[in-house]
Structure formats: structure tokens, C-alpha cells
Design a protein around this motif. Structure first.
Motif, short mmCIF file in Angstrom:
data_model
loop_
_atom_site.label_atom_id
_atom_site.label_comp_id
_atom_site.label_asym_id
_atom_site.label_seq_id
_atom_site.Cartn_x
_atom_site.Cartn_y
_atom_site.Cartn_z
N ASP A 1 0.86 -1.18 0.00
CA ASP A 1 0.00 0.00 0.00
C ASP A 1 0.90 1.23 0.00
OD1 ASP A 1 -1.59 2.19 0.59
OD2 ASP A 1 -2.69 1.22 2.20
N MET A 2 1.04 1.88 -1.16
CA MET A 2 1.99 2.98 -1.29
C MET A 2 1.54 4.23 -0.55
SD MET A 2 4.55 1.76 -2.81
CE MET A 2 5.45 3.31 -2.96
N VAL A 3 0.26 4.36 -0.28
CA VAL A 3 -0.23 5.51 0.49
C VAL A 3 0.38 5.50 1.89
CG1 VAL A 3 -2.27 6.67 1.41
CG2 VAL A 3 -2.35 5.62 -0.86
N GLN A 4 0.53 4.31 2.46
CA GLN A 4 1.19 4.18 3.76
C GLN A 4 2.70 4.02 3.63
OE1 GLN A 4 -0.75 1.68 6.86
NE2 GLN A 4 -2.11 1.04 5.19
N ALA A 5 3.14 3.29 2.60
CA ALA A 5 4.55 2.93 2.50
C ALA A 5 5.43 4.11 2.12
CB ALA A 5 4.73 1.81 1.49
N TRP A 6 4.91 5.01 1.27
CA TRP A 6 5.75 6.13 0.83
C TRP A 6 6.21 7.00 1.99
CZ3 TRP A 6 8.85 7.46 -2.86
CH2 TRP A 6 9.30 8.79 -2.94
N PRO A 7 5.32 7.50 2.85
CA PRO A 7 5.79 8.34 3.94
C PRO A 7 6.59 7.59 5.00
CG PRO A 7 3.43 7.98 4.15
CD PRO A 7 3.84 7.42 2.82
N ALA A 8 6.48 6.28 5.03
CA ALA A 8 7.17 5.50 6.06
C ALA A 8 8.59 5.11 5.66
CB ALA A 8 6.37 4.23 6.37
N THR A 9 8.89 5.17 4.36
CA THR A 9 10.10 4.56 3.81
C THR A 9 10.97 5.61 3.13
OG1 THR A 9 8.75 2.58 3.39
CG2 THR A 9 10.91 2.67 2.32
N MET A 10 12.29 5.42 3.18
CA MET A 10 13.21 6.31 2.47
C MET A 10 12.83 6.38 0.99
SD MET A 10 16.92 5.26 4.02
CE MET A 10 17.28 5.38 5.76
N PRO A 11 12.89 7.57 0.39
CA PRO A 11 13.50 8.80 0.89
C PRO A 11 12.59 9.68 1.74
CG PRO A 11 12.79 9.14 -1.37
CD PRO A 11 12.50 7.69 -1.04
N TRP B 1 13.33 -3.61 6.26
CA TRP B 1 12.13 -2.80 5.97
C TRP B 1 10.98 -3.28 6.84
CZ3 TRP B 1 7.19 -3.96 4.13
CH2 TRP B 1 6.41 -2.86 3.76
N PHE B 2 10.78 -4.59 6.91
CA PHE B 2 9.73 -5.18 7.72
C PHE B 2 9.90 -4.77 9.19
CE2 PHE B 2 7.75 -8.55 10.18
CZ PHE B 2 6.61 -8.86 9.47
N HIS B 3 11.12 -4.90 9.69
CA HIS B 3 11.42 -4.53 11.07
C HIS B 3 11.09 -3.05 11.32
CE1 HIS B 3 13.96 -3.49 14.56
NE2 HIS B 3 13.93 -4.78 14.87
N ASP B 4 11.49 -2.20 10.38
CA ASP B 4 11.31 -0.76 10.56
C ASP B 4 9.84 -0.36 10.54
OD1 ASP B 4 14.05 -0.52 10.71
OD2 ASP B 4 14.30 0.38 8.72
N VAL B 5 9.08 -0.86 9.57
CA VAL B 5 7.69 -0.39 9.45
C VAL B 5 6.81 -0.97 10.55
CG1 VAL B 5 7.87 0.06 6.97
CG2 VAL B 5 6.98 -2.17 7.75
N GLY C 1 10.58 8.67 4.42
CA GLY C 1 10.53 8.27 5.82
C GLY C 1 11.83 7.67 6.30
N SER C 2 11.75 6.95 7.42
CA SER C 2 12.96 6.43 8.07
C SER C 2 13.23 4.97 7.78
CB SER C 2 12.86 6.63 9.58
OG SER C 2 11.73 5.94 10.11
N ALA C 3 12.24 4.19 7.34
CA ALA C 3 12.46 2.78 7.06
C ALA C 3 13.39 2.63 5.86
CB ALA C 3 11.13 2.08 6.78
N VAL C 4 14.29 1.66 5.94
CA VAL C 4 15.18 1.43 4.80
C VAL C 4 14.36 0.94 3.62
CG1 VAL C 4 17.13 0.87 6.31
CG2 VAL C 4 15.73 -0.98 5.37
N PRO C 5 14.82 1.13 2.39
CA PRO C 5 14.07 0.67 1.23
C PRO C 5 13.75 -0.83 1.29
CG PRO C 5 15.77 2.18 0.54
CD PRO C 5 16.00 1.93 1.99
N PHE C 6 12.63 -1.18 0.73
CA PHE C 6 12.16 -2.57 0.74
C PHE C 6 13.22 -3.50 0.14
CE2 PHE C 6 10.02 -6.24 -1.04
CZ PHE C 6 9.13 -6.61 -0.04
N GLY C 7 13.87 -3.06 -0.94
CA GLY C 7 14.81 -3.94 -1.65
C GLY C 7 16.21 -3.97 -1.10
N ALA C 8 16.45 -3.35 0.05
CA ALA C 8 17.80 -3.33 0.62
C ALA C 8 18.08 -4.63 1.37
CB ALA C 8 17.95 -2.14 1.56
#
Length: 299
Positions: free
Chosen positions: A203-213, A232-236, A215-222
Motif C-alpha cells: 500500500d503505497m499511500v502508507q509505505a511512501w511516507p514510512a520509507t526512504m527517501p 524494511w519489515f522490522h522498521d515499518v 521516511g525512516s524505514a530502509v528501502p524494501f529492496g535493501a
């Protein structure tokens, strides 16, 4: 139904299996899909090429070519992930930053879809940030101890001392890495826990503000923790966001052409790679003849 979903897929070899992935996904879930974002890695195994995939899928396919190549090397520097060219070289990240759809479906390129997986995930994601198979429980001490599983990961939140005792009593196959992966001040989710990247709806509406660049969560593909997506799972989840476990087996088979059930082995063994690609080519010829007739080239 409106096309609410973009697709992110990484191309590192396996053009015939990539074709099967996309053809079967479009056959069963095409009504939900707007664009397909395909990242072509800077290096390719055994001289692999896209061949006729880009021509066949035409305007529906967007090709991303990253600046850097990471392979399966860890990317554990959060500061570097603020650098755009570096961050967008991570798998799926170019799609993450360019999609304008409310949902992003992430898939491996060695999938066989047999049902409407996107429709199923759209129906089950609810208010969660992601829906897909939660796992790597097959590696986890908590699963061996019978204390946790895909449907119960929110219920089992041990302290660091409890985790240490559990890991010592039920060491998993990657136990040697646990000490450096588990933070004493925030040991949960456990190091093997993630929503598996081979078929997941975000869900990009939630994931965009939560994830870099943003938000603070590392990118999903890292590859920051033990595997792609674990950090990413741990962070969100520690931001208070929820992830919905959905078993995708009724809709999809991962590494369907592999004799081992995993796709990584073929990337280091030419005979295995060629055998799996031959199976995929034969599958396209048998089940997607209309694509061949329309100009799809796999040779």
C-alpha cells in the motif's frame, strides 16, 4: 475495475522465466495492472538479455537501468541510502519512486501465476501496509519451538534475553548471524521475519511516507538484515504499521522450474540455469502460443 496497481520486477537473467512470470500474471490479474516497471540489473548472468520482452510488452513496460549493481551484497549504510542514484539502484526502488498508483505489486521473475493473486491481495490487505506471505519461519528458532508462525508473529514479542535463550536452544541454519543482526534494545521482529518479496502487495499511500527517501524505514529492496526486506519489515512494524499474512500458494508457485524450490542456485550454475530456461521456453510454447504468434521472441 480500475487499474490500481503497478508491478515491480527485477531482471537478473532468466528471460524465459521472466516471460512466464509476466504472461501468467497478466492472464490472471491483468485487469488490475496499469504499468510494469522492470529493472534490468547492470550485470547479467551468462550474458542474459531481455530479448523480445520489451518489444512484446510495449508501452505497458517501463525499463529502469540502475547506476550501480549490488547483487546479493549487503547494503547496510543508512546514510548512503539517502543518495538517490545509490538508493534507486536497489531492486524495486525505481518502481517505488516512480509509480503513481496506490498499490505496488512486487514479484520475482521466476514465478508462475495460476490465479488472480492481485485481486486476492487487494481483497485482503485491508488497512495493512503490505499483504503477502510472511515468513522465513523455516529458518527461525521461534518456529522450531512452536512459539511463532506467519499468522502469529504479532503475538510473540520476546525480550532480548528470551530471544537469546530460544536461539541457543533451537539454533536455525543462519544462527551464526543472529548476534550481529538482533539489536538488544529492539529485538522484535525476529531476524528471519519479513513479508517475502517474491509476491507481495504494498500500500503505497502508507509505505511512501514510512520509507526512504520520505521516511525512516530502509528501502524494501535493501539487503540490510538477513535478507531482502527483513529490515524494511522490522522498521515499518516498529512504526506501528501492520502487515497481513496471505498464503499465495493457491495463486502462485515460486521457482516453479527449479528442482530445489529456490531460484538462486541456477544463477551460479550454467547447466541448472539452461535447464530451467529450457523448461520455461517450452512452457511458453505450450501455454502462451498467442504471445509467440504476436512476436514474443525467446531466442
Amino acid at each position: 475495475m480500475s487499474q490500481r496497481v503497478d508491478v515491480a520486477i527485477n531482471f537478473y537473467g532468466k528471460p524465459a522465466q521472466t516471460a512466464v512470470t509476466l504472461l501468467s500474471l497478466l492472464r490472471h490479474s491483468g485487469e488490475h495492472i496499469a504499468r510494469i516497471h522492470l529493472t534490468v540489473e547492470k550485470r547479467q548472468p551468462f550474458g542474459a538479455e531481455l530479448l523480445g520482452l520489451n518489444a512484446y510488452f510495449g508501452d505497458r513496460l517501463t525499463i529502469h537501468k540502475p547506476t550501480f549493481w549490488f547483487g546479493v551484497r549487503p547494503t547496510r549504510n543508512r546514510l548512503l541510502m539517502r543518495w538517490g542514484a545509490y538508493r534507486r539502484s536497489l531492486r524495486y526502488q525505481a518502481a517505488w519512486e516512480t509509480t503513481d498508483r496506490p498499490y505496488l505489486f512486487i514479484t520475482h521473475n521466476d514465478m508462475l501465476y495460476t490465479g488472480d493473486i492481485i485481486g486476492a491481495l487487494l481483497g485482503r490487505i485491508g488497512g495493512s501496509i503490505a499483504a503477502g506471505p510472511v515468513g522465513q519461519c523455516w529458518n527461525c528458532p521461534a518456529s522450531f519451538a512452536g512459539k511463532c508462525g506467519p499468522d502469529r508473529f504479532l503475538e510473540f514479542q520476546p525480550s532480548y534475553l528470551e530471544w537469546q535463550a530460544l536461539a541457543q536452544r533451537f539454533p536455525g541454519p543462519r544462527a551464526a548471524h543472529y548476534e550481529r543482526m538482533v539489536a538488544p534494545q529492539q529485538p522484535w521482529p525476529l531476524p528471519e521475519c519479513r513479508v517475502n518479496e517474491w509476491s507481495v502487495l504494498i500500500d503505497m499511500v502508507q509505505a511512501w511516507p514510512a520509507t526512504m527517501p520520505a521516511g525512516s524505514a530502509v528501502p524494501f529492496g535493501a539487503l540490510f538484515g538477513l535478507d531482502i526486506g527483513t529490515q524494511w519489515f522490522h522498521d515499518v512494524v516498529n512504526q506501528g504499521l501492520s502487515v497481513k499474512h496471505v498464503d499465495v500458494a493457491p495463486f502462485a508457485t515460486h521457482a516453479w522450474a527449479s528442482s530445489t524450490g529456490g531460484g538462486h542456485a541456477a544463477l551460479g550454475d550454467r547447466a541448472t540455469y539452461d535447464r530451467e530456461e529450457a523448461l520455461a521456453k517450452a512452457f511458453v510454447q505450450e501455454h502462451f502460443r498467442e504471445a509467440i504468434d504476436a512476436g514474443l521472441r525467446l531466442d
